[in-house]
Design a protein around this motif. Structure first.
Motif, PDB file in Angstrom:
ATOM      1  N   LEU A  60       1.960   2.056  -1.294  1.00  0.00           N
ATOM      2  CA  LEU A  60       0.981   2.835  -0.468  1.00  0.00           C
ATOM      3  C   LEU A  60       0.274   3.997  -1.426  1.00  0.00           C
ATOM      4  O   LEU A  60      -0.770   4.384  -1.167  1.00  0.00           O
ATOM      5  N   HIS A  61       1.146   4.629  -2.242  1.00  0.00           N
ATOM      6  CA  HIS A  61       0.511   5.474  -3.165  1.00  0.00           C
ATOM      7  C   HIS A  61      -0.555   4.822  -4.013  1.00  0.00           C
ATOM      8  O   HIS A  61      -1.451   5.585  -4.596  1.00  0.00           O
ATOM      9  N   HIS A  62      -0.563   3.512  -4.305  1.00  0.00           N
ATOM     10  CA  HIS A  62      -1.479   2.885  -5.195  1.00  0.00           C
ATOM     11  C   HIS A  62      -2.414   1.895  -4.061  1.00  0.00           C
ATOM     12  O   HIS A  62      -3.147   1.093  -4.508  1.00  0.00           O
ATOM     13  N   ASP A  63      -2.441   2.465  -2.881  1.00  0.00           N
ATOM     14  CA  ASP A  63      -3.430   1.972  -1.886  1.00  0.00           C
ATOM     15  C   ASP A  63      -3.057   0.461  -1.638  1.00  0.00           C
ATOM     16  O   ASP A  63      -4.037  -0.473  -1.309  1.00  0.00           O
ATOM     17  N   ARG A  64      -1.888  -0.324  -1.691  1.00  0.00           N
ATOM     18  CA  ARG A  64      -1.239  -1.537  -1.469  1.00  0.00           C
ATOM     19  C   ARG A  64      -0.193  -1.421  -0.544  1.00  0.00           C
ATOM     20  O   ARG A  64       0.156  -0.134  -0.098  1.00  0.00           O
ATOM     21  N   THR A  65       0.207  -2.465   0.100  1.00  0.00           N
ATOM     22  CA  THR A  65       1.348  -2.536   1.157  1.00  0.00           C
ATOM     23  C   THR A  65       1.857  -3.848   0.951  1.00  0.00           C
ATOM     24  O   THR A  65       1.329  -4.928   0.891  1.00  0.00           O
ATOM     25  N   LEU A  66       3.221  -3.667   1.014  1.00  0.00           N
ATOM     26  CA  LEU A  66       4.210  -5.133   1.131  1.00  0.00           C
ATOM     27  C   LEU A  66       4.028  -5.680   2.333  1.00  0.00           C
ATOM     28  O   LEU A  66       4.475  -6.952   2.254  1.00  0.00           O
ATOM     29  N   THR A  67       3.266  -5.038   3.262  1.00  0.00           N
ATOM     30  CA  THR A  67       2.996  -5.867   4.621  1.00  0.00           C
ATOM     31  C   THR A  67       2.042  -6.908   4.456  1.00  0.00           C
ATOM     32  O   THR A  67       1.659  -7.901   5.162  1.00  0.00           O
TER      33      THR A  67
END
Length: 117
Positions: A60-67
């Protein structure tokens, strides 16, 4: 919306923050009524869930998500690559069997993070 985009809340509000501190509850005679201890939601998490939350925070810190399935697939592919390098280190006797099992176990634990979220 990002916090710097302006005040949150209904249109026309100034985004005032209201502090909700602990308020004592009093019985009819003015004595404090004992309150149950607040539960710690983190205490109910498994180590796998804690790891998943930590990894998700990093993404999330890199504007990504594992979902996101594509991100989760890329994450798993990266872990497969790291495991391949670890296999090579074991084959070259750069990593002992005990260290290999420990590190491979950690990688395996990371692999389940997307499903644990």
């Amino acid at each position: 919306m990002h916090p710097t985009d302006g005040p949150l809340g209904p249109p026309g509000s100034h985004g005032t923050v209201i502090q909700f501190g602990r308020r004592t509850t009093r019985s009819g005679r003015g004595r404090r009524t004992p309150q149950p201890a607040p539960s710690d939601p983190a205490a109910d998490l498994t180590p796998q869930q804690e790891l998943a939350i930590t990894l998700e925070a990093m993404f999330l810190h890199h504007d990504r998500t594992l979902t996101d399935e594509a991100t989760a697939d890329a994450f798993r592919l990266t872990l497969d690559t790291v495991l391949l390098m670890l296999d090579g280190s074991r084959a070259e006797h750069l990593v002992g069997e005990e260290e290999y099992r420990h590190l491979a176990g950690m990688i395996d634990g990371m692999r389940g993070a997307p499903e644990a979220l």
